[in-house]
Design a protein around this motif. Structure first.
Motif, PDB file in Angstrom:
ATOM      1  N   LEU A 217     -13.463  16.490 -13.671  1.00 17.13           N
ATOM      2  CA  LEU A 217     -13.666  15.083 -13.321  1.00 17.13           C
ATOM      3  C   LEU A 217     -15.020  14.829 -12.666  1.00 17.13           C
ATOM      4  CD1 LEU A 217     -10.113  14.117 -11.964  1.00 17.13           C
ATOM      5  CD2 LEU A 217     -11.078  13.651 -14.214  1.00 17.13           C
ATOM      6  N   LYS A 298      -4.030  13.655 -15.702  1.00 19.05           N
ATOM      7  CA  LYS A 298      -5.100  12.688 -15.931  1.00 19.05           C
ATOM      8  C   LYS A 298      -6.000  12.539 -14.709  1.00 19.05           C
ATOM      9  CE  LYS A 298      -3.461  11.727 -19.998  1.00 19.05           C
ATOM     10  NZ  LYS A 298      -4.175  12.188 -21.223  1.00 19.05           N
ATOM     11  N   ASN A 299      -5.418  12.726 -13.512  1.00 17.09           N
ATOM     12  CA  ASN A 299      -6.172  12.617 -12.273  1.00 17.09           C
ATOM     13  C   ASN A 299      -5.511  13.500 -11.221  1.00 17.09           C
ATOM     14  OD1 ASN A 299      -3.965  10.939 -11.132  1.00 17.09           O
ATOM     15  ND2 ASN A 299      -4.765   9.405 -12.567  1.00 17.09           N
ATOM     16  N   GLU A 300      -6.140  13.613 -10.056  1.00 23.59           N
ATOM     17  CA  GLU A 300      -5.647  14.522  -9.020  1.00 23.59           C
ATOM     18  C   GLU A 300      -4.301  14.091  -8.461  1.00 23.59           C
ATOM     19  OE1 GLU A 300      -8.591  15.125  -6.031  1.00 23.59           O
ATOM     20  OE2 GLU A 300      -9.834  16.408  -7.299  1.00 23.59           O
TER      21      GLU A 300
END
Length: 385
Positions: A217, A298-300
């Protein structure tokens, strides 16, 4: 003159930088060292809470008599019937089972006639119980349970006769007890390998998933691609850093357990080395779960829920805190599928029973199958960008 590029040196540089990053991460230290040590201190001092007593049933034992039936209904007694006589004797000495029980019906024992009690010299049931020094307090608990069963049987059989007669209650059971030599199995011998597994699973899954998702990311991996660094060097460098950190943590936990709480290391330094090898194998497999999650997430914020789906069942069902034998039979089958169960079992066999790596090939084979499966999935799901 420019120095020729060396990919090995680049890999070690990535590993060094990653290792420093792990040391500066509070969460890594907490999950890898603090939590396992806290659990070890707590459980080592309270003795593990609920008790489960593993009792081997001798071959040829009568399983239709009231003694056996009542014992089978006791919630803290786990009857083992699928081992050979030699296996039971070895496991009794090693502390894997707490006693061996043999119940026989004596055809020449006393009987009760409708009008007149006819009492023979022998009791109707013969019970032979073998304990070992490894049984510890569990042997005494089992003896208390058996005595309570015997008393209830005697009282029930002679309840009506005593109302009209002064005949004393004879023994309904003739029990013989023997104690064989064996090492005492302390609760620290159970809990410490489980906490090592807890630490390795946490580090492998959460640590790997967060690191590689963050690198992707923040476009760090993309910047790496602008350099001559090979892709495998990025993965290998991060993996080496996590392995070194986890092995140092495992060594620290083992030493604290041994010197502070008497954790058993049968062959000393050799046992420690074998445990560290098992830790390395387990961590590599658990890192495969982390790679998979870093590709799916998809994200943390989505990492913890996905990671907990993988880790929580293993924390609870793999013999980390409680023996798998304390679970219902259907749940034991599920527990015996999980990779952490086999890692914990392998480490306990090595530490307490003195087994070598060649003696835990069954556990290693299951771990190998998990490794092949999880990395096959990781290859499909892992993303560089």
């Amino acid at each position: 003159m420019n120095q020729k590029y060396n990919n090995t040196r680049a890999t070690l540089a990535i590993a060094k930088a990653s290792f420093r990053s792990i040391l500066r991460s509070p969460s890594a230290v907490v999950f890898s060292l603090a939590f396992p040590l806290i659990f070890i201190v707590v459980f080592a001092n309270i003795g593990g809470g609920g008790m489960s007593i593993n009792v081997g049933v001798a071959k040829g034992a009568d399983t239709l008599n009231p003694v056996y039936k009542v014992l089978a209904q006791n919630k803290i007694i786990h009857l083992i019937k699928n081992q050979t006589t030699d296996e039971m004797n070895k496991n009794l000495a090693k502390g894997s089972i707490d006693a061996i029980l043999d119940v026989k019906v004596n055809s020449k024992g006393w009987t009760i006639l409708p009008a007149l009690p006819a009492l023979a010299n022998k009791a109707p049931f013969e019970v032979n119980v073998q304990y070992s020094h490894a049984s510890g307090d569990k042997g005494a608990v089992l003896k208390s349970v058996l005595n309570n069963i015997f008393y209830n049987i005697q009282s029930e059989q002679f309840k009506k006769i005593q109302q009209v007669s002064d005949i004393p209650i004879p023994n309904a059971v003739d029990m013989k007890e023997t104690v064989v030599s064996g090492r005492e199995f302390k609760y620290i011998d159970f809990i410490l390998p489980g906490q090592l597994g807890f630490s390795l699973l946490s580090s492998g899954v959460f640590g790997t998933a967060f690191v590689f998702l963050s690198l992707r990311l923040t476009l760090v991996i993309k910047r790496f691609f602008a350099t001559p660094v090979k892709r495998y060097s990025i993965v290998l460098g991060e993996a080496l850093a996590r392995i070194v950190f986890s092995l140092l943590g495992a060594l620290f936990i083992i030493m604290v357990g041994h010197f502070a709480f008497g954790f058993t290391l049968i062959h000393g330094f050799v046992t420690v080395l074998n445990m560290l090898v098992l830790c390395t194998i387990g961590l590599i497999i658990f890192m495969g779960f982390g790679f998979t999650i870093s590709g799916i997430a998809k994200n943390e914020s989505s990492v913890p829920p996905i990671s907990n789906i993988i880790t929580m069942p293993q924390f609870l069902l793999s013999g980390t805190f409680f023996s798998v034998t304390a679970f219902p039979v259907w749940l034991q089958h599920l527990s015996n599928v999980l990779p952490l169960t086999h890692l914990n079992n392998a480490m306990r066999k090595v530490a307490f029973e003195g087994a070598g790596l060649g003696d835990v090939t069954h556990q290693l084979f299951i771990l190998l199958l998990w490794g092949i499966g999880v990395y096959a999935v990781a290859v499909k799901t892992f993303k560089w960008e």
